[in-house]
Design an enzyme around this catalytic site. Structure first.
Site, PDB file in Angstrom:
ATOM      1  N   PRO A   5       0.688  -1.179   0.141  1.00 44.15           N
ATOM      2  CA  PRO A   5      -0.035  -0.042   0.002  1.00 44.15           C
ATOM      3  C   PRO A   5       0.827   1.593   0.019  1.00 44.15           C
ATOM      4  O   PRO A   5       1.768   1.353   0.410  1.00 44.15           O
ATOM      5  CB  PRO A   5      -0.815   0.049   1.427  1.00 44.15           C
ATOM      6  CG  PRO A   5      -0.213  -1.222   2.210  1.00 44.15           C
ATOM      7  CD  PRO A   5       0.493  -2.127   1.136  1.00 44.15           C
ATOM      8  N   ASN A   6       0.390   2.335  -0.673  1.00 45.59           N
ATOM      9  CA  ASN A   6       0.806   3.562  -0.764  1.00 45.59           C
ATOM     10  C   ASN A   6       2.117   3.795  -1.858  1.00 45.59           C
ATOM     11  O   ASN A   6       2.529   4.800  -2.135  1.00 45.59           O
ATOM     12  CB  ASN A   6       1.176   4.328   0.405  1.00 45.59           C
ATOM     13  CG  ASN A   6      -0.226   4.231   1.424  1.00 45.59           C
ATOM     14  OD1 ASN A   6      -1.134   4.853   1.051  1.00 45.59           O
ATOM     15  ND2 ASN A   6      -0.021   3.723   2.515  1.00 45.59           N
ATOM     16  N   ASN A  60       8.190  -5.824  -1.386  1.00 49.47           N
ATOM     17  CA  ASN A  60       7.998  -4.726  -0.417  1.00 49.47           C
ATOM     18  C   ASN A  60       6.591  -4.570   0.118  1.00 49.47           C
ATOM     19  O   ASN A  60       5.866  -3.868  -0.758  1.00 49.47           O
ATOM     20  CB  ASN A  60       8.563  -3.222  -1.053  1.00 49.47           C
ATOM     21  CG  ASN A  60       8.602  -2.135  -0.366  1.00 49.47           C
ATOM     22  OD1 ASN A  60       7.786  -2.351   0.889  1.00 49.47           O
ATOM     23  ND2 ASN A  60       8.928  -0.940  -0.371  1.00 49.47           N
ATOM     24  N   HIS A 108       4.367  -4.972   8.877  1.00 48.04           N
ATOM     25  CA  HIS A 108       4.268  -4.762  10.304  1.00 48.04           C
ATOM     26  C   HIS A 108       2.995  -5.419  10.802  1.00 48.04           C
ATOM     27  O   HIS A 108       2.773  -5.502  11.790  1.00 48.04           O
ATOM     28  CB  HIS A 108       4.523  -3.350  10.690  1.00 48.04           C
ATOM     29  CG  HIS A 108       5.511  -2.756   9.927  1.00 48.04           C
ATOM     30  ND1 HIS A 108       6.944  -3.175   9.864  1.00 48.04           N
ATOM     31  CD2 HIS A 108       5.350  -1.683   8.993  1.00 48.04           C
ATOM     32  CE1 HIS A 108       7.443  -2.218   9.049  1.00 48.04           C
ATOM     33  NE2 HIS A 108       6.845  -1.480   8.556  1.00 48.04           N
ATOM     34  N   ASP A 145       1.665 -15.979   6.008  1.00 51.03           N
ATOM     35  CA  ASP A 145       1.195 -17.527   5.858  1.00 51.03           C
ATOM     36  C   ASP A 145       1.298 -17.713   4.333  1.00 51.03           C
ATOM     37  O   ASP A 145       1.645 -18.948   3.980  1.00 51.03           O
ATOM     38  CB  ASP A 145      -0.180 -17.540   6.446  1.00 51.03           C
ATOM     39  CG  ASP A 145      -0.375 -17.652   7.625  1.00 51.03           C
ATOM     40  OD1 ASP A 145       0.851 -17.939   8.398  1.00 51.03           O
ATOM     41  OD2 ASP A 145      -1.289 -17.392   8.365  1.00 51.03           O
ATOM     42  N   HIS A 178      12.604  -3.023   1.562  1.00 52.43           N
ATOM     43  CA  HIS A 178      12.479  -1.824   1.963  1.00 52.43           C
ATOM     44  C   HIS A 178      13.283  -0.476   1.652  1.00 52.43           C
ATOM     45  O   HIS A 178      14.484  -0.577   1.461  1.00 52.43           O
ATOM     46  CB  HIS A 178      12.399  -1.508   3.754  1.00 52.43           C
ATOM     47  CG  HIS A 178      11.268  -2.732   4.115  1.00 52.43           C
ATOM     48  ND1 HIS A 178      10.017  -2.633   4.099  1.00 52.43           N
ATOM     49  CD2 HIS A 178      11.808  -3.913   4.655  1.00 52.43           C
ATOM     50  CE1 HIS A 178       9.342  -3.865   4.567  1.00 52.43           C
ATOM     51  NE2 HIS A 178      10.426  -4.443   5.056  1.00 52.43           N
ATOM     52  N   SER A 192      13.315   2.601   2.823  1.00 51.78           N
ATOM     53  CA  SER A 192      13.710   3.272   3.961  1.00 51.78           C
ATOM     54  C   SER A 192      14.327   1.985   4.667  1.00 51.78           C
ATOM     55  O   SER A 192      14.440   0.842   4.336  1.00 51.78           O
ATOM     56  CB  SER A 192      12.614   4.004   4.849  1.00 51.78           C
ATOM     57  OG  SER A 192      11.816   3.048   5.191  1.00 51.78           O
ATOM     58  N   ARG A 246       7.659  -0.339  13.364  1.00 58.73           N
ATOM     59  CA  ARG A 246       8.274  -0.561  12.000  1.00 58.73           C
ATOM     60  C   ARG A 246       9.276  -1.633  12.397  1.00 58.73           C
ATOM     61  O   ARG A 246       9.745  -2.021  11.360  1.00 58.73           O
ATOM     62  CB  ARG A 246       8.971   0.626  11.192  1.00 58.73           C
ATOM     63  CG  ARG A 246       7.453   1.397  10.854  1.00 58.73           C
ATOM     64  CD  ARG A 246       8.228   2.829   9.855  1.00 58.73           C
ATOM     65  NE  ARG A 246       7.427   3.800   9.853  1.00 58.73           N
ATOM     66  CZ  ARG A 246       6.174   3.927   9.094  1.00 58.73           C
ATOM     67  NH1 ARG A 246       5.775   3.095   8.201  1.00 58.73           N
ATOM     68  NH2 ARG A 246       5.785   5.046   9.314  1.00 58.73           N
TER      69      ARG A 246
HETATM   70  C1  DQA Z   1       8.463   0.566   3.698  1.00 57.73           C
HETATM   71  C2  DQA Z   1       8.693   0.893   4.811  1.00 57.73           C
HETATM   72  C3  DQA Z   1       7.340   0.722   5.802  1.00 57.73           C
HETATM   73  O1  DQA Z   1       7.488   0.810   7.227  1.00 57.73           O
HETATM   74  C4  DQA Z   1       6.202   1.449   5.220  1.00 57.73           C
HETATM   75  O2  DQA Z   1       4.965   1.271   5.892  1.00 57.73           O
HETATM   76  C5  DQA Z   1       6.164   1.752   3.759  1.00 57.73           C
HETATM   77  C6  DQA Z   1       7.494   1.513   2.919  1.00 57.73           C
HETATM   78  C7  DQA Z   1       9.672   1.262   2.605  1.00 57.73           C
HETATM   79  O3  DQA Z   1       9.798   0.694   1.587  1.00 57.73           O
HETATM   80  O4  DQA Z   1      10.603   1.717   3.517  1.00 57.73           O
HETATM   81  O5  DQA Z   1       5.008   1.934   3.179  1.00 57.73           O
HETATM   82  O6  DQA Z   1       8.255  -0.756   3.259  1.00 57.73           O
END
Ligand code: DQA
Length: 148
Positions: free
Chosen positions: A11-12, A75, A81, A88, A101, A103, A112
């Site tokens: 997501p996002n 990713n 989290h 599963d 990730h 970050s 996180r």
């Molecule tokens: C992430 C790190 C996650 O904690 C965060 O919720 C993300 C991006 C990363 O790519 O750094 O959406 O997965």
């Protein structure tokens, strides 16, 4: 033709490039996909690249990978989290799984620091920006064909 490397984004990540650029950078997800495709081709692999804000859709793609993918790079974004369902699903696949990730979640908020996905991951790449995607494709190619 060999099976593709499946690259999944949670997501996002569809808003990569404009989403918190001070953390995630200015590169868009479409540009990341192109980087992955180029790197995979250099190692003789194809990719199947997806993003979803839906946990169910991601679980479905992982289930399809049980017989349909050479390896999975994921990713999981915030689902890292929270999602026992993604953990599963990953436990059912026998191919290598790389958790990625952009970050470094360990250097961020405490919530996180826990990753359900790590329990099923062959290895993890984090904190290296979107370059981590290219590195993950390289690492996957090496896991799949160490001679390459
Ligand atoms: C992430 C790190 C996650 O904690 C965060 O919720 C993300 C991006 C990363 O790519 O750094 O959406 O997965």
């Amino acid at each position: 033709m060999s099976k593709p490397i499946l690259i999944l984004n949670g997501p996002n990540l569809n808003l990569l490039g404009t989403r918190e650029p001070e953390i995630y950078g200015a590169t868009t997800l479409a540009q990341v996909e192109e980087m992955c495709r180029t790197e995979a081709a250099a190692h003789g692999f194809e990719i199947s690249f997806h993003q979803s804000n839906s946990e169910a859709e991601i679980v479905g793609w992982i289930q399809d990978a049980i017989s349909g993918a050479a390896g999975i790079i994921i990713n999981p974004a915030a689902f890292t989290h929270t999602s026992v369902a993604i953990l599963d699903a990953l436990k059912m696949v026998s191919c290598p799984v790389i958790e990625l990730h952009i970050s470094n979640p360990h250097a961020r908020e405490e919530f996180r620091h826990r990753s359900f996905v790590s329990l099923a991951a062959t290895g993890t790449i984090c904190g290296l920006g979107v370059a981590g995607y290219t590195l993950a494709v390289q690492a996957m190619a090496n896991l799949l064909d160490p001679a390459a």
